[in-house]
Design a protein around this motif. Structure first.
Motif, mmCIF file in Angstrom:
data_model
loop_
_atom_site.group_PDB
_atom_site.id
_atom_site.type_symbol
_atom_site.label_atom_id
_atom_site.label_comp_id
_atom_site.label_asym_id
_atom_site.label_seq_id
_atom_site.Cartn_x
_atom_site.Cartn_y
_atom_site.Cartn_z
ATOM 1 N N GLU A 58 0.803 -1.220 0.000
ATOM 2 C CA GLU A 58 0.000 0.000 0.000
ATOM 3 C C GLU A 58 0.838 1.272 0.000
ATOM 4 N N GLN A 59 1.894 1.317 0.809
ATOM 5 C CA GLN A 59 2.708 2.526 0.889
ATOM 6 C C GLN A 59 3.364 2.857 -0.447
ATOM 7 N N LEU A 60 3.786 1.859 -1.201
ATOM 8 C CA LEU A 60 4.385 2.095 -2.517
ATOM 9 C C LEU A 60 3.330 2.469 -3.551
ATOM 10 N N ILE A 61 2.155 1.905 -3.436
ATOM 11 C CA ILE A 61 1.068 2.233 -4.363
ATOM 12 C C ILE A 61 0.659 3.695 -4.194
ATOM 13 N N ILE A 62 0.594 4.165 -2.945
ATOM 14 C CA ILE A 62 0.226 5.558 -2.667
ATOM 15 C C ILE A 62 1.189 6.521 -3.361
ATOM 16 N N GLY A 63 2.498 6.242 -3.261
ATOM 17 C CA GLY A 63 3.508 7.160 -3.800
ATOM 18 C C GLY A 63 3.928 6.859 -5.218
ATOM 19 N N ASN A 64 3.329 5.813 -5.830
ATOM 20 C CA ASN A 64 3.742 5.362 -7.158
ATOM 21 C C ASN A 64 5.228 4.995 -7.168
ATOM 22 N N GLY A 65 5.686 4.482 -6.033
ATOM 23 C CA GLY A 65 7.092 4.179 -5.836
ATOM 24 C C GLY A 65 7.522 4.724 -4.492
#
Length: 353
Positions: free
Chosen positions: A244-251
């Protein structure tokens, strides 16, 4: 390859009565940094690779006009009065609420509409390897209280570090969080993406964020997550993980809580095999933001004429944590009269032959 330096004439201008120029720093190893006092921007940084060729390891533009007309990337700039995000552009200090520009979705980012990246600093070059920049941010500029007098010193050391020192004093209680927003590619700017760079971050936790990239207030352990860089790995190894944290920031776009054991701590180490260039990041700050250039526009053309694109560089922005004015459990960013803000960061380069 010899350094292809930027032309100082392309940075000459008068903005609101203040002179803009491009300054060149050199050290005993032949490394060169070029900095403009527009935004205090590190516009080029030439380092020798393992084959004795110079590589410009920071993204940027070849003229002042391009920095003025493409402001949202913050390439190489000093960022403030508050680097990173403040939730909903509001904070309360001594029982008074201050309203800031909302310029990143519903939040405030990097000092507002005209942050320190877009003002002309007063410049003085006392030696060939040092540049001193000063700026006075007026009371209520961008909504922040207090007349804030800021000094930033760039020093290109003979040990191949770009050393950045920050100082600030205020006449009214305020909040301060300053950083440099350089985008690094150790292959050389414009030379592909940074997914094969190896990275190690000395951090056991990070400030997890909500869907608008504002910290929840919790410190999340990196254990068993794609954000764990305690052991060296490539930036690209886990960047597209279903997390989820990577999906939020697109990386990666996260603040790491540095494991501190001294005043000036080693926050991170980045390496690139083809050039042999290693960059160590040391800082007195408690956090470092890893940003993997997820939203770099593929319409941008850099200073060497090469197109930029998402993930063409990474940032390691040393800082206090995002939204600290609204998170009393985070290290304080409050600066009061008769106190001095002071911070030091080094980006130190070496070569593995």
């Amino acid at each position: 390859m010899a350094p292809q330096l930027l032309n100082p004439k392309d940075f000459e201008a008068l903005i609101n009565g203040k002179r803009v120029a491009l300054y060149t720093l050199k050290n005993a190893q032949g490394s060169i940094a070029q900095i403009t006092n527009y935004g205090g921007t590190l516009a080029s940084l030439w380092i020798k690779d393992k084959n004795n060729n110079f590589k410009d390891v920071v993204l940027g533009y070849k003229s002042l006009h391009e920095y003025q007309t493409n402001p949202n990337a913050y390439f190489g700039s000093i960022v403030g009065r508050y680097a990173n995000r403040i939730a909903k552009g509001k904070f309360t200090l001594d029982n008074k609420t201050y309203n800031l520009a909302v310029n990143n979705g519903e939040n405030h980012l990097h000092g507002g509409t005209t942050g320190f990246d877009a003002v002309v600093w007063d410049a003085k070059q006392p030696t060939g390897d040092t540049l001193e920049l000063t700026y006075v941010s007026a009371d209520m500029e961008e909504g922040y209280p207090g007349n804030l007098a800021v000094k930033v010193q760039y020093h290109l050391t003979d040990k191949n570090a770009i050393k950045i020192k920050y100082w600030a004093i205020t006449d009214k209680t305020t909040v301060v969080n300053l950083t440099n927003h350089s985008y690094f590619n150790l292959k050389g700017e414009g030379n592909g993406d940074i997914l094969d760079h190896k990275l190690q971050i000395n951090a056991s936790s990070f400030t997890s964020v909500d869907t608008t990239c504002i910290p929840t207030g919790e410190l999340t352990a990196v254990d068993d997550t794609p954000l764990d860089f305690r052991k060296e790995k490539t930036i690209g190894k886990d960047i597209n993980a279903d997390y989820e944290q990577l999906i939020i920031g697109n990386g990666y776009d996260h603040n790491y809580v540095i494991d501190q054991n001294t005043t000036l701590n080693l926050a991170a180490t980045a390496k690139e095999a083809s050039t042999g260039i290693t960059m160590n990041v040391y800082t007195t700050e408690p956090g470092v933001q890893l940003y993997t250039g997820n939203f770099i526009s593929d319409k941008l053309v850099g200073k060497s004429g090469k197109k930029y694109h998402p993930r063409a560089a990474f940032c390691l922005e040393t800082q206090h944590y995002p939204d600290s004015p609204n998170k009393p459990q985070f290290p304080t960013v409050v600066l009061r009269p008769k106190e001095e803000y002071h911070s030091v960061t080094l980006y130190k380069f070496s070569v593995a032959k």
